[in-house]
Design a protein around this motif. Sequence first.
Motif, mmCIF file in Angstrom:
data_model
loop_
_atom_site.group_PDB
_atom_site.id
_atom_site.type_symbol
_atom_site.label_atom_id
_atom_site.label_comp_id
_atom_site.label_asym_id
_atom_site.label_seq_id
_atom_site.Cartn_x
_atom_site.Cartn_y
_atom_site.Cartn_z
ATOM 1 N N PRO A 11 115.515 -3.636 28.015
ATOM 2 C CA PRO A 11 115.601 -4.255 26.681
ATOM 3 C C PRO A 11 116.691 -3.625 25.820
ATOM 4 O O PRO A 11 116.421 -2.997 24.794
ATOM 5 C CB PRO A 11 114.204 -3.997 26.105
ATOM 6 C CG PRO A 11 113.803 -2.690 26.703
ATOM 7 C CD PRO A 11 114.371 -2.701 28.110
ATOM 8 N N ILE A 43 109.380 -4.883 31.418
ATOM 9 C CA ILE A 43 110.372 -4.629 30.382
ATOM 10 C C ILE A 43 110.660 -3.127 30.444
ATOM 11 O O ILE A 43 109.856 -2.305 30.023
ATOM 12 C CB ILE A 43 109.860 -5.051 29.000
ATOM 13 C CG1 ILE A 43 109.546 -6.552 29.007
ATOM 14 C CG2 ILE A 43 110.894 -4.733 27.920
ATOM 15 C CD1 ILE A 43 108.953 -7.075 27.709
ATOM 16 N N ASP A 45 111.830 -0.316 29.237
ATOM 17 C CA ASP A 45 112.305 0.388 28.043
ATOM 18 C C ASP A 45 112.632 1.851 28.317
ATOM 19 O O ASP A 45 113.572 2.401 27.742
ATOM 20 C CB ASP A 45 111.288 0.270 26.904
ATOM 21 C CG ASP A 45 109.914 0.818 27.270
ATOM 22 O OD1 ASP A 45 109.552 0.830 28.466
ATOM 23 O OD2 ASP A 45 109.177 1.218 26.345
ATOM 24 N N ASN A 62 114.347 -4.522 20.831
ATOM 25 C CA ASN A 62 114.648 -5.574 21.810
ATOM 26 C C ASN A 62 113.528 -5.823 22.810
ATOM 27 O O ASN A 62 113.617 -6.763 23.602
ATOM 28 C CB ASN A 62 115.948 -5.247 22.546
ATOM 29 C CG ASN A 62 117.167 -5.616 21.725
ATOM 30 O OD1 ASN A 62 117.372 -6.777 21.390
ATOM 31 N ND2 ASN A 62 117.976 -4.623 21.383
ATOM 32 N N VAL A 66 113.176 -9.571 24.461
ATOM 33 C CA VAL A 66 113.152 -9.852 25.900
ATOM 34 C C VAL A 66 111.871 -10.602 26.274
ATOM 35 O O VAL A 66 111.897 -11.554 27.057
ATOM 36 C CB VAL A 66 113.286 -8.553 26.712
ATOM 37 C CG1 VAL A 66 113.020 -8.806 28.196
ATOM 38 C CG2 VAL A 66 114.679 -7.956 26.528
#
Length: 242
Positions: A11, A43, A45, A62, A66
């Motif tokens: 992200p 995701i 991160d 973000n 996403v």
Amino acid sequence: MGKIILTGDRPTGKLHLGHYVGSLRRRVELQESGEFERIFIMIADAQALTDNADNPEKVRQNIIEVALDYLACGLDPERSTLFIQSQIPELCELAFYYMNLVTVARLQRNPTVKAEIQLRGFAENNTEGDTQQRQGIPVGFFTYPISQAADITAFHATTVPAGEDQKPMIEQCCEIVRKFNAVYGDTLTEPEIVLPQNAACLRLPGTDGKAKMSKSLGNCIYLSEEPEDIKKKVMSMYTDPN
């Protein structure tokens, strides 16, 4: 055990057309195929911080962007498990143990790592206080393939939909699996990569004509952009005068 998918994105920004033609569209097709027992969409991160440690807010902001792009493209939480990497601390723990199975020399030979280091302008060597040199390679970024192997194997993924540039990463994951199983018995599952079916979409060119549409290069059309912004970008693209 049935077939299991593990895939995902970092992200670091909203997703763009390159993501759609390269992976997102295929993920939805696989979700709808009924061939897979479980589908995990991550995701990533924690991995995004490996080259964004100075701007964690960018990563945090973000995550939701996403996730929204995933839903907009057709990924269904009723059939695909969407999750945030940092919320599963066992992934970092597993990566720590895998680090003992991989040499520095092997990481240095990984073509994907080498390409990403060059793309981000990291220096192979630099000394403290040398302001003339580029930023050195963060250790977390350098060990990215090991972290990725932990993500894949933690879910016993049999299948990893990814682009052509990720093949060396999956190969390194398989090496870790074989080494681990040789020591501890048949424990981990060796994954296979599933590449985009359309060869023309293996890598979508950027709006500036460069070989790859990329957030970091600023040459992409985002999935969530307004129609007028898309039109402006398309009209500014260089076309063949012939």
